[in-house]
Structure formats: C-alpha cells, structure tokens
Scaffold this motif. Sequence first.
Motif, PDB file in Angstrom:
ATOM      1  N   LEU A  85      26.598  -0.513 -66.382  1.00 19.98           N
ATOM      2  CA  LEU A  85      25.166  -0.582 -66.649  1.00 19.98           C
ATOM      3  C   LEU A  85      24.519   0.790 -66.545  1.00 19.98           C
ATOM      4  CD1 LEU A  85      24.142  -3.890 -64.819  1.00 19.98           C
ATOM      5  CD2 LEU A  85      24.372  -3.508 -67.267  1.00 19.98           C
ATOM      6  N   ARG A  86      25.086   1.675 -65.741  1.00 17.39           N
ATOM      7  CA  ARG A  86      24.502   3.014 -65.618  1.00 17.39           C
ATOM      8  C   ARG A  86      24.631   3.786 -66.932  1.00 17.39           C
ATOM      9  NH1 ARG A  86      27.461   4.463 -59.847  1.00 17.39           N
ATOM     10  NH2 ARG A  86      26.795   2.524 -58.769  1.00 17.39           N
ATOM     11  N   ARG A  87      25.693   3.469 -67.737  1.00 24.23           N
ATOM     12  CA  ARG A  87      25.841   4.117 -69.034  1.00 24.23           C
ATOM     13  C   ARG A  87      24.957   3.474 -70.093  1.00 24.23           C
ATOM     14  NH1 ARG A  87      29.971   2.951 -71.170  1.00 24.23           N
ATOM     15  NH2 ARG A  87      30.996   1.481 -69.784  1.00 24.23           N
ATOM     16  N   ARG A  88      24.722   2.158 -69.951  1.00 25.10           N
ATOM     17  CA  ARG A  88      23.984   1.440 -70.972  1.00 25.10           C
ATOM     18  C   ARG A  88      22.464   1.566 -70.778  1.00 25.10           C
ATOM     19  NH1 ARG A  88      27.025  -3.007 -73.423  1.00 25.10           N
ATOM     20  NH2 ARG A  88      29.186  -2.933 -72.721  1.00 25.10           N
ATOM     21  N   ILE A  89      22.025   1.685 -69.503  1.00 23.45           N
ATOM     22  CA  ILE A  89      20.586   1.716 -69.213  1.00 23.45           C
ATOM     23  C   ILE A  89      20.253   3.119 -68.736  1.00 23.45           C
ATOM     24  CG2 ILE A  89      18.722   0.713 -67.824  1.00 23.45           C
ATOM     25  CD1 ILE A  89      20.390  -1.825 -67.574  1.00 23.45           C
ATOM     26  N   HIS A  90      19.370   3.809 -69.444  1.00 26.33           N
ATOM     27  CA  HIS A  90      19.069   5.197 -69.125  1.00 26.33           C
ATOM     28  C   HIS A  90      18.007   5.331 -68.040  1.00 26.33           C
ATOM     29  CE1 HIS A  90      21.535   6.437 -72.508  1.00 26.33           C
ATOM     30  NE2 HIS A  90      20.897   5.559 -73.280  1.00 26.33           N
ATOM     31  N   ALA A  91      16.994   4.462 -68.045  1.00 22.12           N
ATOM     32  CA  ALA A  91      15.951   4.531 -67.001  1.00 22.12           C
ATOM     33  C   ALA A  91      16.512   3.911 -65.729  1.00 22.12           C
ATOM     34  CB  ALA A  91      14.697   3.787 -67.448  1.00 22.12           C
ATOM     35  N   GLN A  92      16.582   4.746 -64.687  1.00 24.90           N
ATOM     36  CA  GLN A  92      17.229   4.285 -63.451  1.00 24.90           C
ATOM     37  C   GLN A  92      16.403   4.699 -62.229  1.00 24.90           C
ATOM     38  OE1 GLN A  92      21.268   5.736 -63.292  1.00 24.90           O
ATOM     39  NE2 GLN A  92      21.800   4.938 -65.349  1.00 24.90           N
ATOM     40  N   LEU A  93      16.526   3.844 -61.205  1.00 22.38           N
ATOM     41  CA  LEU A  93      15.969   4.144 -59.884  1.00 22.38           C
ATOM     42  C   LEU A  93      17.105   3.985 -58.900  1.00 22.38           C
ATOM     43  CD1 LEU A  93      13.538   4.770 -58.047  1.00 22.38           C
ATOM     44  CD2 LEU A  93      13.182   2.290 -57.822  1.00 22.38           C
ATOM     45  N   GLU A  94      17.579   5.123 -58.364  1.00 20.62           N
ATOM     46  CA  GLU A  94      18.743   5.121 -57.486  1.00 20.62           C
ATOM     47  C   GLU A  94      18.289   5.219 -56.031  1.00 20.62           C
ATOM     48  OE1 GLU A  94      22.892   7.615 -56.728  1.00 20.62           O
ATOM     49  OE2 GLU A  94      21.390   8.332 -58.173  1.00 20.62           O
ATOM     50  N   VAL A  95      18.932   4.398 -55.196  1.00 18.90           N
ATOM     51  CA  VAL A  95      18.683   4.435 -53.758  1.00 18.90           C
ATOM     52  C   VAL A  95      19.857   5.166 -53.129  1.00 18.90           C
ATOM     53  CG1 VAL A  95      18.212   3.090 -51.688  1.00 18.90           C
ATOM     54  CG2 VAL A  95      17.472   2.226 -53.912  1.00 18.90           C
ATOM     55  N   VAL A  96      19.544   6.300 -52.495  1.00 17.51           N
ATOM     56  CA  VAL A  96      20.576   7.151 -51.909  1.00 17.51           C
ATOM     57  C   VAL A  96      20.562   6.937 -50.402  1.00 17.51           C
ATOM     58  CG1 VAL A  96      21.431   9.501 -51.646  1.00 17.51           C
ATOM     59  CG2 VAL A  96      20.266   8.816 -53.763  1.00 17.51           C
ATOM     60  N   LYS A  97      21.712   6.558 -49.835  1.00 19.52           N
ATOM     61  CA  LYS A  97      21.817   6.270 -48.390  1.00 19.52           C
ATOM     62  C   LYS A  97      22.280   7.514 -47.652  1.00 19.52           C
ATOM     63  CE  LYS A  97      25.112   3.533 -47.062  1.00 19.52           C
ATOM     64  NZ  LYS A  97      25.922   2.301 -46.777  1.00 19.52           N
ATOM     65  N   GLY A  98      21.591   7.829 -46.549  1.00 24.42           N
ATOM     66  CA  GLY A  98      21.948   8.970 -45.727  1.00 24.42           C
ATOM     67  C   GLY A  98      21.819   8.637 -44.244  1.00 24.42           C
ATOM     68  N   ARG A  99      22.302   9.548 -43.385  1.00 30.47           N
ATOM     69  CA  ARG A  99      22.276   9.309 -41.949  1.00 30.47           C
ATOM     70  C   ARG A  99      20.848   9.310 -41.406  1.00 30.47           C
ATOM     71  NH1 ARG A  99      27.225   9.721 -39.605  1.00 30.47           N
ATOM     72  NH2 ARG A  99      26.261  10.036 -37.570  1.00 30.47           N
ATOM     73  N   SER A 100      19.936  10.017 -42.049  1.00 31.23           N
ATOM     74  CA  SER A 100      18.544  10.061 -41.608  1.00 31.23           C
ATOM     75  C   SER A 100      17.668   9.083 -42.380  1.00 31.23           C
ATOM     76  CB  SER A 100      17.984  11.487 -41.777  1.00 31.23           C
ATOM     77  OG  SER A 100      18.069  11.892 -43.139  1.00 31.23           O
ATOM     78  N   GLY A 101      18.293   8.122 -43.079  1.00 28.07           N
ATOM     79  CA  GLY A 101      17.533   7.145 -43.828  1.00 28.07           C
ATOM     80  C   GLY A 101      17.735   7.291 -45.324  1.00 28.07           C
ATOM     81  N   SER A 102      17.305   6.282 -46.057  1.00 33.95           N
ATOM     82  CA  SER A 102      17.508   6.283 -47.506  1.00 33.95           C
ATOM     83  C   SER A 102      16.367   7.008 -48.204  1.00 33.95           C
ATOM     84  CB  SER A 102      17.597   4.842 -48.015  1.00 33.95           C
ATOM     85  OG  SER A 102      18.695   4.165 -47.439  1.00 33.95           O
ATOM     86  N   THR A 103      16.701   7.493 -49.434  1.00 35.05           N
ATOM     87  CA  THR A 103      15.694   8.130 -50.287  1.00 35.05           C
ATOM     88  C   THR A 103      15.822   7.553 -51.689  1.00 35.05           C
ATOM     89  OG1 THR A 103      17.196   9.953 -50.788  1.00 35.05           O
ATOM     90  CG2 THR A 103      15.665  10.255 -48.943  1.00 35.05           C
ATOM     91  N   LEU A 104      14.792   7.747 -52.504  1.00 39.14           N
ATOM     92  CA  LEU A 104      14.758   7.246 -53.873  1.00 39.14           C
ATOM     93  C   LEU A 104      14.868   8.410 -54.846  1.00 39.14           C
ATOM     94  CD1 LEU A 104      11.919   4.547 -53.629  1.00 39.14           C
ATOM     95  CD2 LEU A 104      14.389   4.172 -53.690  1.00 39.14           C
ATOM     96  N   ARG A 105      15.700   8.178 -55.904  1.00 37.32           N
ATOM     97  CA  ARG A 105      15.856   9.192 -56.946  1.00 37.32           C
ATOM     98  C   ARG A 105      15.623   8.490 -58.276  1.00 37.32           C
ATOM     99  NH1 ARG A 105      20.857  12.569 -55.815  1.00 37.32           N
ATOM    100  NH2 ARG A 105      21.941  10.669 -56.459  1.00 37.32           N
ATOM    101  N   GLN A 106      14.631   8.947 -59.033  1.00 35.96           N
ATOM    102  CA  GLN A 106      14.195   8.263 -60.249  1.00 35.96           C
ATOM    103  C   GLN A 106      14.550   9.097 -61.473  1.00 35.96           C
ATOM    104  OE1 GLN A 106      10.214   6.732 -60.041  1.00 35.96           O
ATOM    105  NE2 GLN A 106       9.932   6.784 -62.261  1.00 35.96           N
ATOM    106  N   ARG A 107      15.011   8.364 -62.514  1.00 33.69           N
ATOM    107  CA  ARG A 107      15.301   9.030 -63.785  1.00 33.69           C
ATOM    108  C   ARG A 107      14.692   8.181 -64.897  1.00 33.69           C
ATOM    109  NH1 ARG A 107      21.382   9.758 -65.651  1.00 33.69           N
ATOM    110  NH2 ARG A 107      21.076   7.557 -66.148  1.00 33.69           N
ATOM    111  N   GLY A 108      13.730   8.735 -65.593  1.00 30.60           N
ATOM    112  CA  GLY A 108      13.040   7.994 -66.640  1.00 30.60           C
ATOM    113  C   GLY A 108      13.717   8.148 -67.972  1.00 30.60           C
ATOM    114  N   THR A 109      13.005   7.813 -69.035  1.00 31.48           N
ATOM    115  CA  THR A 109      13.580   7.884 -70.387  1.00 31.48           C
ATOM    116  C   THR A 109      13.731   9.317 -70.852  1.00 31.48           C
ATOM    117  OG1 THR A 109      11.373   7.679 -71.322  1.00 31.48           O
ATOM    118  CG2 THR A 109      12.659   5.654 -71.028  1.00 31.48           C
ATOM    119  N   GLY A 110      12.905  10.155 -70.285  1.00 34.91           N
ATOM    120  CA  GLY A 110      13.020  11.561 -70.694  1.00 34.91           C
ATOM    121  C   GLY A 110      14.150  12.232 -69.993  1.00 34.91           C
TER     122      GLY A 110
END
Length: 998
Positions: free
Chosen positions: A973-998
């Motif tokens: 699905l990551r190859r088929r869908i370009h707009a993505q919102l990724e949740v990145v897990k870390g030792r100090s808590g999670s963060t969000l990484r967003q990639r739009g259509t551009g």
Amino acid sequence: MRLHRLTLTAFGPFGGTQTVDFDDLSTAGLFLLHGPTGAGKTSVLDAVCYALYGSVPGARQGGGQGTALRSDHAAPATRTEVTLDLTVAGRRLEVTRQPPWERPKKRGTGTTLDKAQTWLREYDPTAGAWKDLSRSHQEIGEEITQLLGMSREQFCQVVLLPQGDFARFLRADAEARGKLLGRLFDTRRFADVEKRLAERRRTTETQVRDGDAELLADAHRMQQAAGDAMELPDLAPGEPGLAEAVLGAAAVARSTAREQHTVAACTLAAAESAQAAAGRALDDVRERARLQRRFAEARERAARLEQGAEAYREAQALMERARKAEAVAPALDLRESSEAEHRRAAAAEARARALLPDTFAEAGAAGLAAAARRTAEELGGLDSARRAERRLAELLDERAGLDRQERADADLLQEAEAWLDDWEETRTALQTRVDTAQQAAALAEQLAERREPAQQRLRAARLRDQLAQDTDRAVERVRTAQEKTLRAKQHWLDLKEQRLNGIAAELAAHLTDGAPCAVCGATEHPDPARKVAGHVDREAEEHALTGYQRADEQRAEDERRLAVVREALAAATAEAGDGPAEQLAQEAVELEERYTQARSAAAGLHAAQERLRQAGQEYERRLAARQEAAVRTASRVGHRERLDRERAALEEELDRARGSLDSVAARAGQLERRTALLTDAADAARVAEDTAQRLKDADARLADAAFRAGFETPQAAAAALLDNAAHRELQRRLDAWQHEDAAVRAVLAEADTAAAAREPQADPESARRAADEADRRLRDAASAHDAAGRRCAELDRLSVRASASVRRLAPLREEYDRVARMAGLAAGTSADNERRMRLEAYVLAARLEQVAAAATVRLRRMSSGRYTLVHSDDRTGRGRSGLGLHVVDAWTGRERDTATLSGGETFFASLALALGLADVVTDEAGGVRLDTLFIDEGFGSLDDQTLDEVLDVLDSLRERDRSVGIVSHVADLRRRIHAQLEVVKGRSGSTLRQRGTG
C-alpha cells in the motif's frame, strides 16, 4: 464533515506537539496511515474522537481522565491538549480539549490537579478571524452532537470503520446483529413498545384472572348457600366460557331454592294450626285445675275461721272498753303534762336561787325583779368609762409606737452613717473589678481568634505527618507497579515477537489441499511450516497482553493515588508549616489554657457592673433615708407631749369608775352577771307559781271525766286505755278475721268453682307435653321456612353480583384479547406471526435490508461482480427470523451464509458493509455529509487483483468529494498510495511524519 487540521500535545504515545494536515492528505482522496505496532496509529483516531466527544472509542476510553490520555513521555510542565479544525454543516469550527492534569506546583514540591478545559471557536470568513463560542463542556458537547447528528458510538462505527467488528457482524447470529444495529439506529423505542404491550397484556390478564377468581368465589358462596346442591364448572380463572357456566349453574340453584321455599311454607301453615289447637286444650285443662284448687283452699280456710271464733269475740270486748277510756284520755294527758311542767319549773327556781346571795333567799318574784332593775341602771352608767378605757389603750399603743420609731430611726441613722463612711472605698473596689473584667474580656476575644487557626495548624500538622507516611508507601507501590508493568510489557513483546517469528506455522495449520493460501494465494502447499517446541499462539499472546494492560492500569491507578496523596500533603504542609506537631500541640494547649482563664475572668464582667450600679443606687437610698429619719425625730417631740397630757386626764376618770376592781371592764362584767342572775331568778319564781295552779285545775278535770265515762277511779280508766300500737294490732286482728270470713263465703258461692269441684281431677302435665310437642314442630317448620327464604335471598343477591361482575369483565376481557393478540404479534410469539419476527427485529430488518443494498453496490465492484449481499427473513432452526444476511455467488448462482466467505472475501465484504452502513447511518442521522473516513486493518488478506479492485472502490469515493484514510501495515500500500501519514516510534515517544501529494 471534513477534517482540516489536528494538533496533539502530550497525548497517548506522543510526548511533544504533533500536527496532522488533513487538507494536504485529502487532496489525493486516499491516504495511508502506517507505522510499526504500538507506535500510535490508533491514537491519532482516538484524538479525533476525543476532540469531538471528550472520550476515546470502545475499550480504549479511560473515562476522559488525564491519567488515561496523558503521554508517559511528556515533560512534567507540558499539559495534554488536542485541537481539531473541521468543517461541519457548512460551519468552520475549532475544538480544543484539555483533560484533567496533575501539574507540578509553582511553589514547593508535589503536584496539584487542574480541571478539564474545553474551547469552541468558529471562523468568521467576513472578518477573517476566529471568534469564541463557548467554554462549557456541556454546551460544546450538545453543539457538536447536534451538528454531527450522531452519538459517539455511531461516529466510531461510521467514520472510524473497524473492519474486525464487521467481520464478526458477517459471521454473527441474529441476536448479535440485532444488538449492533439497535445501538446504531436507536430502535429502543420499538423495544419499549414491545415491553409496554407485554406489560399491558400481563396487567389485563391479571385483572381478568382476578375478576374470574372473584366470580368463582361468588359461585362457591352460591354453592354453600344452596347446600352443595349446585354443581360448579370445572374451569380455571381466565379460561373462556367460565362466566356463562357460572350464570347457568346459578339459575338452576335459584329455581331449586324457590321450590324448597314453597314446600317449607305449606309445612309451616300446618304446624301453626296444630300448635293453636294444642294451646287451647292446655289453657282449658289449666283453668279447671285452678278452679279445683281454689275450691279446696276455700274449704280449708272456713275450717280455720271456725276454730278462731272465740278469740274474735274476746277481742271485740277489749276494743269496746278501750273506746270508752278514750273519752278520759284528754284529761289524763292534761294532768300528766301539768305535773311534769310544775316539776321542771320548781327545779329551775331552785337552781336560780342557789346562785344568788343569801340576802335574796326569801324574796319573791317581785322583789327579785326590783333588784335586777337597780343593778341594770348602775351598769348603764359605765359606758363613758368604757370609752375612756379604750382611748387610754390607744394612747399607750401610740406612745409605744413612737418609741419604736425612735429606736428604729436611731439604728437607721447609725447604720447609714457607718455605710456612707465606707462609700468611697467600696466604689473604688467595685470599679477596679469592672475594669479588670473588661480587660479579661478583650483578651479572651483576642485569644478566641487565635484558637481555631492554632487547631487547624495542629490538625494540618498531624495530617501532614500521616500523609508523609502514606506518600512513602504510595511511592513504593508506584515503583513496584512500574517495575511490574515493565516486566509484563517486556514479556508481552517477547511473546509477540516469538509469535511473529512462528506465524508461518500458525498460518500453515489452516491450509487445506486445493484451497488458496491466505498469504500467497497458491492452491498447492508442498512444504508447509511446522510448529516448533515452545510455539507461542494467539491465546498466549493475548493473555500476556491482558496481563500487561492490567498491570498498566494498576500502575496508572497507583500513580493517580500518589498524586492525590502528594497534593494533600502539599496542602497540609502549606497550612501547617514546618513546625513539629508536638510543638503545635503544646502551643494550642497553652493558648487554650490562657483563653479559659481569660474567659473565666471575663465571665464576671456583667456581675461586677451590676454590683457597681446597685451600690450607687444604695448610696442614694441611704442619703435619703438619713434625711427622712432626722425629719421624723423632730416631729415626734410635740406629738409625745400631747399624748402625755391626754393620758393623765383619762387615768383620773377611770380611777373613779373602777372602784375596787382593776378595770372598768371587770366592774361592768360583775354588774352584768348580777343583773342576769336576778332576772333569771325572778322569771323562774313566777313560772313555778303558775305551774302549781295549773296542776290543781288538771286534777279536778280528770276526776269528773272518769266518773262520766263509767269508771270508778281515774286509775281504772287509765288501765283500759290502749296505746296506738296495741290499738292498731287489735283492730288488724278483727279486720283480718272479718275479711277472711267474707272471702271464703264468696269463693264457696262461685258457680264455676263449685262446678269444677264436681268434675274429675284435671291433668295439666299431659296437656303441657302435647303443647310442647306442637311448639317444637312449629319451630322446626319456621326454621326450615326461614332458611329456605334466606337461601333464596342469598342466591338472588349473589346472582345479581355475579351478573354485574360478568358485565364488568366483558370489556376488560375484550381488551385483554386485543392486547394479547397485539403483544404476541410484536413479540413474535403469536401463531399469526408466521416468521416469529419481533417488532424491533422487523424495524432492524428494514434497516439491514437498506444496508445490504448500499453495500452491494461496492461489493460487486470489489468482487468483479461475483458477490451480492441480500437480506433474509428465513427462520434459523427454532429461532426467530428477520436479521439473516446471505451472499449470492454469481458464479454458482447459489445463495449462502456470509460465514462461508474466505478471509479476503470476508474483508472486502465487511468493508462494503461498513461503507454501506456509513451511508445509511448518515441518512438516518439527518443527512450529515461525511467527507473524511478511516478504515482499519485487513488489507493484508487480499490478493493483488482484489486489492486493486478495493482501492478502485475507495478511490471512487472521491466522486462524492470524500477522502479516505487507510490504517494498514501492508507494505504494498505504501507504493500504491502516495499521500501518507507515518507514525515513527522512538524511545522518547512517537512522532508524526506526513507526506502529501506533492
């Protein structure tokens, strides 16, 4: 509803501030939310739900408390906050929510609890700025719910599509489907109608049975009244035909009772005639027996009269002599009374003369009367002396009173002088007492204001010491809970990793020859993986997860308790200070003792003031008394001289009047007694002379009366007299003999008595027995007649009552039949309800039919036209119908249950069902447009072709200007869908990484 922007701070696994730009993600219409397990993908959806409704979905909700939502990675000074920017119903709104927060105190150590806060703002396009609408939790909740038209459960089911729930929905039975649909479409009102009809049926049934029970009770009473001659119907209360049977039996009983009453009336008439004849015969026999006894008694009385005739003649002679002596009786009485009167008068004269001096022994009545007059004249001359004596006594009393007043005034002056000499000293002492008490009262008031703060500090110090111990224990519990949570989490993660490592063996366990693989789709399985020793299955993983969740919940609860105890400790410390409790207790005791002493001293203030006021009044009173005593002393001198002159004149007059006696009263008493004795003696002498003359006259009259009556001497006449009792007794005997003789002669002369004596002897006892027997037969007949009458009356009364009960029960029975028929139809238990479908199930079946139709549109595209969802009303086994769901396979033309679908088929069927349900619920909620949807996991079970078809269906949602967010781990699905919102897990808590259509 369209989402624009979401901002998270210290929420869930996100320790800092993260922002999601849904406008950028929604440009493509389809975007992907992905990330490793436990990173926080679901927390993003939780934040959306929390911003709108103030709580998170399903089992993840923690009651909206900060301890359940706050990130463990957040800094202590960072507050948890969620802000959501969205457009709903044509309005651009911004909702900001902050859950309760235990923040560090600004001063000192410990934490304090801040309340939850909520803001609602609306964007004004004309002004180009945001304006505040409300800060009230309740108002904001009502506003959001009204705009969305959905409850939190409906929103989570429609917007946040949980595929696992719909997969279970496809395989569930009718009851489970009914619960889910009833919660989404809110069909409780139809269930309430069923309940109300059932309650109404039970109520009317109870009323009908109660009415039939009363009717049967009346029937039993009629049976008892009829003497068990009435047959009751063999029917129970509530059974049909009971009323008619009871009324028919009652009619038969009434007819039989009336026939019995007629027979009893005829028997009573015959018994009355026989009883009258027996009574007349008894009266005749008794009358003849009475006359025979009367004649015999008269003969016996005549014989007794003959025996007493001689005594009667002697009594007549005595009575004649007594009548002659009665002519002499007045003279005898006069002579006797005259003699007695003379004796009394002579005795009285002797007693009166004995009291006089010897000089009056030979004086007659005239001489005694003259001496009495002379003594009375001398007594009259003593009136003036009596007045003088009384005046002298008054003078002596007045003089003694002056002396007493003089002594009293002297004592008063002496006491007043002594008291006034000490006045200044007394006033000074009393004023000193008043001043001292006032000072003590002021001190007591000051100490009273310090008592309660001191006690509060003491209580706070004791609470502080106790809370310090509780804090240490709570810290230890939190530390233990954290260690336990970490161990449970590590254990769960280890088992999860082991299960993921051996997942191939678990998937291979479900492979069958000829069936496609759920992973690769191959129908041949030459070398399936095998489970190794120590394989971890789903149950073990879920058990470890449950243990970790319980440990984490316990840790959160212990931390909450620790925060509460720390806050209480900080409050108690701030109030009590750092001083030890023993020192504060000693200070409080000393303060209490000083307050008690001051209050005790101040208690005498009013008494001291009153004493001072009374002393002043006493000073004024004694001054006035001293002046008044001096005036009275001066006036007594002249008064005493006047009294002494009048006393000397009176004493000279009294000396002349008393003579040789001590007082005028004694002299007057002596003269009064002598006058009375002389008067009494003169009167007694005159009476004695008069009675002697009357006695002589009485003797002469008595002798003359006796001679004329024919008696030789007065003594003979006196002997012939009879006293009243003897005269009455003698006359009674004569009268009784004469009366008895006349009565006997009258009885013997009666014709009927004589005739009865000549008849045979009467036998009343035999006649009485015959009459008693006739009376008994009459009483029995009357009792039977009365009983028959009462039986008829009671049966008539009970019949009327039973008829009224039947008429009263008729409309109630009709209502029961109607309500029971409607309740059976609504509950699905009636024979008329062929499919046994309940009312609520009928309504839900209509909704399910709409959902199936809406889902089929997408399911055909996802399955390349193979599958169609249809609603079924068929009954399953012995259960009820209405909520069946089948799938029609176009390849085979057969209709089968949705539970037979494979894993991938189940996924896109449940996805189609979820999308269809979203459309129907949206229309049900008032047609609110839903422009943003989220779809949970399940895409990994699809092959490439099916996945393309599903994505095409989801992509077609853009035709309705919708954006769909897919939550998935599938790498493709990551190859088929370009707009993505990724949740990145870390030792100090999670963060969000967003990639739009551009």
